[in-house]
Design a protein around this motif. Structure first.
Motif, short mmCIF file in Angstrom:
data_model
loop_
_atom_site.label_atom_id
_atom_site.label_comp_id
_atom_site.label_asym_id
_atom_site.label_seq_id
_atom_site.Cartn_x
_atom_site.Cartn_y
_atom_site.Cartn_z
N ALA A 248 2.92 -2.27 -7.12
CA ALA A 248 3.37 -2.80 -6.44
C ALA A 248 2.94 -4.29 -5.59
O ALA A 248 3.00 -4.86 -5.29
CB ALA A 248 2.24 -1.37 -5.61
N LEU A 249 2.14 -5.05 -6.98
CA LEU A 249 1.40 -5.98 -6.27
C LEU A 249 2.27 -6.93 -8.09
O LEU A 249 1.52 -8.63 -7.88
CB LEU A 249 -0.16 -6.39 -6.58
CG LEU A 249 -0.86 -5.54 -5.86
CD1 LEU A 249 -2.32 -5.86 -6.40
CD2 LEU A 249 -0.34 -5.67 -4.36
N HIS B 199 -2.28 2.19 2.51
CA HIS B 199 -1.58 2.21 1.68
C HIS B 199 -2.13 3.10 0.47
O HIS B 199 -2.78 2.81 -0.35
CB HIS B 199 -1.30 0.99 0.61
CG HIS B 199 -0.72 0.06 1.87
ND1 HIS B 199 0.87 -0.01 2.06
CD2 HIS B 199 -0.95 -1.21 2.44
CE1 HIS B 199 1.21 -1.18 2.47
NE2 HIS B 199 -0.06 -1.41 3.73
N GLN C 123 2.99 9.42 -1.49
CA GLN C 123 2.73 8.35 -2.18
C GLN C 123 2.18 8.92 -3.88
O GLN C 123 1.11 9.32 -3.61
CB GLN C 123 2.60 6.78 -1.83
CG GLN C 123 3.29 5.80 -0.58
CD GLN C 123 3.28 4.79 0.07
OE1 GLN C 123 3.48 3.84 -0.83
NE2 GLN C 123 1.53 4.58 0.25
N LEU D 127 3.44 -5.46 -1.92
CA LEU D 127 2.75 -5.87 -0.51
C LEU D 127 1.94 -7.00 -0.47
O LEU D 127 1.13 -8.01 -1.93
CB LEU D 127 1.63 -4.29 -1.36
CG LEU D 127 2.25 -3.09 -0.97
CD1 LEU D 127 1.80 -2.07 -1.03
CD2 LEU D 127 2.82 -2.39 0.05
N ASP D 128 1.03 -6.75 0.45
CA ASP D 128 0.33 -8.12 1.20
C ASP D 128 -1.03 -7.12 1.12
O ASP D 128 -1.41 -6.46 1.90
CB ASP D 128 0.61 -8.78 2.42
CG ASP D 128 1.65 -9.30 2.09
OD1 ASP D 128 1.50 -10.04 1.23
OD2 ASP D 128 2.10 -9.71 2.89
N ILE D 129 -2.57 -7.00 0.32
CA ILE D 129 -3.08 -6.26 -0.24
C ILE D 129 -4.58 -7.18 -0.14
O ILE D 129 -4.63 -8.40 -1.32
CB ILE D 129 -2.89 -5.54 -1.29
CG1 ILE D 129 -2.06 -4.49 -1.06
CG2 ILE D 129 -4.76 -4.47 -2.07
CD1 ILE D 129 -2.51 -3.81 0.28
N MET E 33 -4.97 -0.82 -0.43
CA MET E 33 -4.99 0.29 -0.79
C MET E 33 -5.69 1.49 -1.45
O MET E 33 -6.57 0.93 -1.35
CB MET E 33 -3.82 -0.24 -2.00
CG MET E 33 -3.02 -0.97 -1.90
SD MET E 33 -2.57 -1.84 -3.63
CE MET E 33 -1.17 0.40 -4.48
N GLU F 193 -4.65 -1.81 7.04
CA GLU F 193 -3.25 -2.17 6.57
C GLU F 193 -2.79 -3.30 5.59
O GLU F 193 -1.86 -3.40 4.66
CB GLU F 193 -2.46 -2.72 7.19
CG GLU F 193 -1.88 -1.86 8.87
CD GLU F 193 -3.28 -1.62 9.45
OE1 GLU F 193 -4.22 -2.36 9.37
OE2 GLU F 193 -3.60 -0.24 10.46
N ARG F 194 -4.05 -3.39 5.00
CA ARG F 194 -4.17 -4.75 3.74
C ARG F 194 -5.08 -3.69 2.50
O ARG F 194 -5.70 -4.59 1.71
CB ARG F 194 -4.44 -6.09 4.22
CG ARG F 194 -3.81 -6.27 5.03
CD ARG F 194 -4.22 -7.54 5.08
NE ARG F 194 -4.23 -9.13 4.31
CZ ARG F 194 -2.93 -9.76 3.85
NH1 ARG F 194 -1.98 -9.68 4.83
NH2 ARG F 194 -3.09 -10.41 2.80
N TYR G 153 -2.58 6.48 -2.09
CA TYR G 153 -1.35 7.34 -3.00
C TYR G 153 -2.60 8.37 -3.63
O TYR G 153 -3.93 7.84 -3.85
CB TYR G 153 -1.39 6.07 -4.03
CG TYR G 153 -0.84 4.78 -3.82
CD1 TYR G 153 0.97 4.65 -3.96
CD2 TYR G 153 -0.80 4.11 -3.42
CE1 TYR G 153 1.25 4.14 -4.49
CE2 TYR G 153 -0.15 2.47 -2.99
CZ TYR G 153 0.92 3.15 -3.54
OH TYR G 153 1.61 1.41 -2.49
#
Length: 267
Positions: free
Chosen positions: A262-263, A228, A245, A2-4, A211, A208-209, A230
Motif C-alpha cells: 500500500a505504501l 483504511h 479489504q 496511500l497518504d498515511i 491504516m 483518513e490517514r 483491513y
C-alpha cells in the motif's frame, strides 16, 4: 500510494503468527516507517508490559493500546488508565466465581492478579502478562492498583460459556470476546477504537490517514475508527463480513506485506 501518518495493528492473530512470533521483516518495516515519519501503534488485549516485551530493541519507537483499550501509552508515557469502580469489579468477580470453569484476572496499571493456580491457566496468563501475581483473593488488590480490565479465562470455549454469563453486564459495561479462551470486561466506553481516536487526536492525525489491521471481534471498533481498515484473511467471519479489504494471513506476514504494497515500501 496511500497518504498515511499512523498504522495500528492488533497483535495476536494479526501481526503475530500462530506461534506468537513477529514477522521476520517487521524491524526493517519499522525502520522504513520511521524514515517516513509514520507512527506505529500496537493494539492488543495484552498487558502493556507484555506487548513491550515482544518488541525487543523497538519498544520505545511504538505507541500502545493495551488491555483492549483500557490503557494507552504514547512516547513512553501512560496517557490513560480507565479505572473500573470497585462495586462493578466485585459484581463481575462474583459472577465469574459462580460460573463453572471460569476464572478472573484483575488487570491493573502496575500488575495483573489471579487466584487459581493450574498449569493451563498459568500457561495462557504468561503469554499475555509480563507482570503477573498469584494472590489469595484478587479483590484485595482493587484498592492497591488501578484496575482497568477484568479478564475472564475459560480453557477452550469462552464464546459459549463465559461470554453468555457476562453479557448481562452489557451495556452498563463493555463485554468483549477477545479470544477462544478470553472475555474482557471493562468500563462501557472502553474499546480499541475509542483508544485509537484518543491517540489520533493527540497526534493531530485524521482517521483518513490511518491504516488499521485486526482479526477478531474485539477489533471491530478499532477498524471502524480507521479510514483504511483491513481484516486479516484468518479473521472471525463477522470481521470478514464487515470489512472487505484484506490484510493477508497472519502466518504469512500479511500485515507487513500489505503495508509494503500500500505504501510502496521495498524491504
Amino acid at each position: 500510494m496511500l497518504d498515511i501518518d499512523v498504522i495500528v495493528s492488533d497483535f495476536d492473530g494479526t501481526l503475530l503468527d500462530d506461534d506468537k512470533h513477529l514477522p521476520e521483516q517487521f524491524p526493517a518495516l519499522l525502520d522504513a516507517l520511521d524514515r517516513r515519519g509514520i507512527r506505529f501503534i500496537a493494539a492488543s488485549g495484552r498487558q502493556y508490559y507484555n506487548i513491550r516485551a515482544q518488541l525487543p530493541g523497538m519498544a520505545d519507537r511504538v505507541d500502545y493500546i493495551a488491555e483492549n483499550g483500557a490503557m494507552t501509552v504514547q512516547n513512553g508515557e501512560i496517557c490513560s488508565v480507565d479505572e473500573i469502580p470497585a462495586a462493578d469489579i466485585a459484581a463481575v468477580v462474583d459472577t465469574v466465581r459462580r460460573t463453572p470453569g471460569c476464572y478472573p484476572i484483575l488487570c491493573g496499571a502496575q500488575c495483573a492478579y489471579f487466584e487459581n493456580e493450574f498449569a493451563e491457566m498459568r500457561h495462557h496468563c504468561e503469554l499475555y502478562y509480563e507482570r503477573l501475581d498469584r494472590v489469595d483473593d484478587v479483590m484485595e488488590y482493587v484498592t492497591r492498583d488501578r484496575i482497568c480490565k477484568i479478564a475472564v479465562f475459560h480453557s477452550h470455549d469462552a464464546e459459549h460459556v463465559s461470554y453468555p454469563a457476562l453479557l448481562p453486564f452489557s451495556p452498563r459495561m463493555q463485554v468483549a470476546l477477545s479470544g477462544d479462551c478470553w472475555v474482557d470486561v471493562m468500563n462501557a466506553s472502553v474499546n480499541k477504537g475509542a483508544a485509537l481516536r484518543s491517540l489520533l487526536a493527540r497526534l493531530h492525525v485524521s482517521p483518513e490517514r490511518c491504516m488499521a489491521f485486526g482479526d477478531y471481534l474485539n477489533d471491530i471498533e478499532l477498524l471502524q475508527a480507521s479510514g483504511h481498515p483491513y481484516a486479516m484473511d484468518n479473521s472471525h467471519p463477522q470481521l470478514l463480513a464487515l470489512f472487505p479489504q484484506r490484510g493477508g494471513h497472519n502466518n504469512r506476514e500479511g500485515v507487513v506485506r500489505t503495508i509494503c504494497r500500500a505504501l510502496e515500501i521495498s524491504l
